[in-house]
Design an enzyme around this catalytic site. Structure first.
Site, PDB file in Angstrom:
ATOM      1  N   ASP A   1     105.844  17.061  45.371  1.00  0.00           N
ATOM      2  CA  ASP A   1     104.794  17.071  46.332  1.00  0.00           C
ATOM      3  C   ASP A   1     103.588  16.518  46.085  1.00  0.00           C
ATOM      4  OD1 ASP A   1     104.117  17.276  48.922  1.00  0.00           O
ATOM      5  OD2 ASP A   1     104.530  19.514  49.518  1.00  0.00           O
TER       6      ASP A   1
ATOM      7  N   GLU B   1      99.728  22.323  57.771  1.00  0.00           N
ATOM      8  CA  GLU B   1      99.586  23.057  56.185  1.00  0.00           C
ATOM      9  C   GLU B   1      98.524  24.313  56.298  1.00  0.00           C
ATOM     10  OE1 GLU B   1     100.032  20.260  52.903  1.00  0.00           O
ATOM     11  OE2 GLU B   1     100.542  18.696  54.394  1.00  0.00           O
TER      12      GLU B   1
END
Ligand code: BGC
Ligand code: BGC
Length: 616
Positions: free
Chosen positions: A310, A507
């Site tokens: 990521d 997020e």
């Protein structure tokens, strides 16, 4: 010979019928298992044998397009992949042309490298090709989860794949097969459901839709199941944001029963890539865990594709960057998503190999996995141009694509309350008074990951229909549709419709300790009620919210999630052209104390259980 001929024939056939693809598209049956990625090894191995260490490490490196220090690094460092993260726009803006030009500009560099291995370009197409203006924006996964319709999820992914390919891009960081267990988490809407069964069925369908029955089809993109594993299980308070990127504190049996399920089916469907999570499992970063990445995912599950870290996730493993890289690559990471630090990543990884910390066999395994995907996609076929096929522009954002999204919207809507059959609304009602900040706001309707990383309120994209506009289109010519943001002015109307809910976020920015409705939204409902008219609430949100007294006050309540650009899918339900069929994919708590409870927990007594949803 024969198989590569077949692949090419299939690719040609796909080009020929690209125009008719949607009409002719048949969901691939689970029986037609995709060709195993390791079957490309006879082509991959000789290439790996010809590569220098620098070229191998270059394939393992993924900078940000806007993080490149010098575009010539792409050829000089033999870079294998580039990404656009959220808000990483072409400098010319977000038009279809600007994005396609950006892709071509990047890809051009791969032709200048010694081996001319095309660059795999990755992007977060998580609900349609959501960075590009005029793309069809689908409901976020929480809404798709409420459809429980795998064939529809597969078709939606197929449409997204085609729109992504129209810009040349061949890799999507989707589907998210997270199984969120705590709706305080800002990424709850990226998950189909809190129920692993729903996630594994729909995640598998999405992989099939993105990748098609053959990755070499020029309308296919390679999918990325994320975030491996347990991203939705983090303990509240275990991270700075609250839940995001936190620590999942469960035993292995629970990790497998809940969080691993989506990977079993994604791997079975042949998913080409998987993204390890920022989060930790019992204090160990997933991106650093050999147990998770190598032993469970690659050895036990037999995953043959490659792992992409990521965004800057490797940096979080250890303050010493070089040490962090060694830990992650040795754990099984195959490609580093290293937006800006790519030169350092390359130098450090090379040094780690030279000094024997990272074995050459690990490098060869990583490169083999990356090249399997490139071969499987037909990217290594010298007769196939790596440049974008602009012939696909004609279907980008097309009416045919919008039909699929509209279908997804109407099946995702969940009817929670319908006192006195206030719904469906009559199309010939004398006057409908619409209210609320989200009634005429395509940005709020789409949520996060729309043009911008965080999304934004307002006119963020073109080609969509807000709910207010869709209502005006749907009613008879004698019906007046009036609007006020705050809900005043409703006196004398047949009905009030309050369109309220969350503003966009993505997020950790969406982590919230308190999920109560905003006071301004409650005021809208109160203002409508004080006009003495029946009221229906349409809620746009990335998760269930705590409704307080609002539910009792109103006649009708519809959870519409983050439906995207096709507002007509909502009016299909509100006006009764489509009978609501959506079923909750998350339980709806009464209060904050119930938020992280699940079936079987003591005191479990949600306002609406998982699976709830009324019809007419
Ligand atoms: C997110 C991923 C995303 C990546 C690239 C990360 O912050 O966690 O879901 O794919 O960025 O934008
Ligand atoms: C996101 C990226 C985004 C970046 C912005 C990451 O966490 O996933 O896509 O561009 O943060 O700082």
């Amino acid at each position: 010979m024969t198989s590569s001929f077949l692949v090419r024939a299939a690719a040609l056939a796909a080009i020929l019928c690209a125009g008719a693809i949607l009409v002719s598209y048949q969901p691939t049956s689970a029986a037609s298992a995709p060709r195993p990625l390791a079957s490309f090894d006879p082509q991959v191995k000789p290439l790996v044998a010809r590569m220098t260490l620098d070229e191998k490490i270059g394939q393992m490196t993924q900078p940000e397009q806007d993080g490149l220090e010098d575009p010539a690094d792409l050829e000089n460092l033999s870079i294998g992949s580039v990404l656009s993260g959220g808000s990483s726009d072409p400098k010319e803006g977000n038009s279809l042309k600007a994005w396609t030009d950006l892709y071509d500009r990047i890809q051009e560099h791969s032709r200048k490298a010694r081996l001319k291995i095309p660059i795999l370009y990755g992007i977060d197409a998580v609900h349609g090709h959501n960075n590009v203006l005029n793309a069809v924006i689908f409901p976020h996964d929480i809404g798709l989860g409420c459809t429980r319709n795998a064939a529809l999820v597969e078709r939606a992914a197929r449409v997204t794949a085609e729109e992504v390919r129209a810009t040349g891009i061949q890799w999507v960081f989707a589907p998210c097969v997270t199984v969120p267990q705590d709706i305080r988490w800002g990424r709850t809407y990226e998950g189909y459901s809190e129920d692993p069964q729903v996630v594994s069925e729909l995640g598998e369908a999405a992989v099939r839709g993105f990748q098609g029955s053959d990755l070499a089809n020029p309308l296919s993109v390679v999918a990325c199941a994320k975030h491996f594993v347990g991203d939705g299980g983090t303990a509240h308070g275990s991270s700075k944001a609250g839940n995001d990127q936190g620590d999942t504190r469960v035993d292995e049996a629970t990790l497998r029963r809940i969080h691993l399920q989506g990977y079993l089916t994604a791997v079975k469907a042949g998913v080409g890539t998987i993204m390890p999570s920022y989060s930790s499992w019992n204090g160990v970063k997933c991106s650093a865990s050999k147990r998770l990445l190598t032993e469970i995912l690659k050895q036990e599950l037999g995953f043959q594709g490659f792992l992409i870290s990521d965004y800057n996730a490797i940096d979080q493993i250890d303050p010493d960057y070089k040490k962090a890289i060694g830990i992650s690559i040795n754990a099984g990471m195959d490609m580093g998503m290293v937006p800006k630090r790519y030169r350092e990543f390359i130098a450090d990884l090379k040094a780690l190999v030279k000094e024997g910390t990272v074995p050459m066999a690990r490098i060869d395994d990583a490169v083999t996995r990356i090249l399997r995907v490139k071969f499987a996609m037909g990217m290594m076929d010298p007769k196939r141009s790596p440049m974008a096929d602009r012939g696909l522009w004609k279907s980008f954002g097309s009416a045919e694509h919008r039909v699929v999204a509209r279908e997804a919207v109407r099946q995702s809507v969940v009817l929670l309350k319908n006192r006195n059959k206030v719904l469906p609304i009559s199309k010939s009602a004398a006057r409908i008074h619409v209210a609320g900040k989200s009634a005429d706001d395509i940005g709020n309707q789409c949520g996060g990951w729309t043009i911008d990383w965080q999304g934004k309120s307002g006119n963020v994209t073109t080609g969509g229909t807000t709910l207010l506009a869709a209502m005006r289109n749907a009613v008879s010519k004698n019906t007046r549709v009036t609007y006020s943001a705050d809900g005043t002015g409703g006196a004398g109307a047949t009905l009030g419709v309050a369109v309220i809910g969350e503003k966009p976020y993505a997020e950790g920015m969406g982590d919230r300790a308190d999920l109560a409705l905003a006071p301004e939204d409650v005021a809208v409902v109160n203002n409508l009620k004080s006009a003495g008219i029946p009221v229906v609430v349409v809620l746009f949100s990335g998760r269930p919210l705590i409704l307080g007294g609002v539910l009792d006050k109103v006649e009708g309540f519809v959870a519409a999630w983050l439906p995207g650009t096709e507002g007509a899918g909502l009016t299909d339900v509100l006006f009764g052209d489509y009978q609501p069929t959506g079923k909750l994919s998350y339980a709806w708590p009464r209060n904050m104390a119930q938020v992280a409870l699940h079936r079987g927990d003591k005191g479990y007594d949600p306002l609406f259980p998982l699976g709830y949803g009324l019809g007419y």
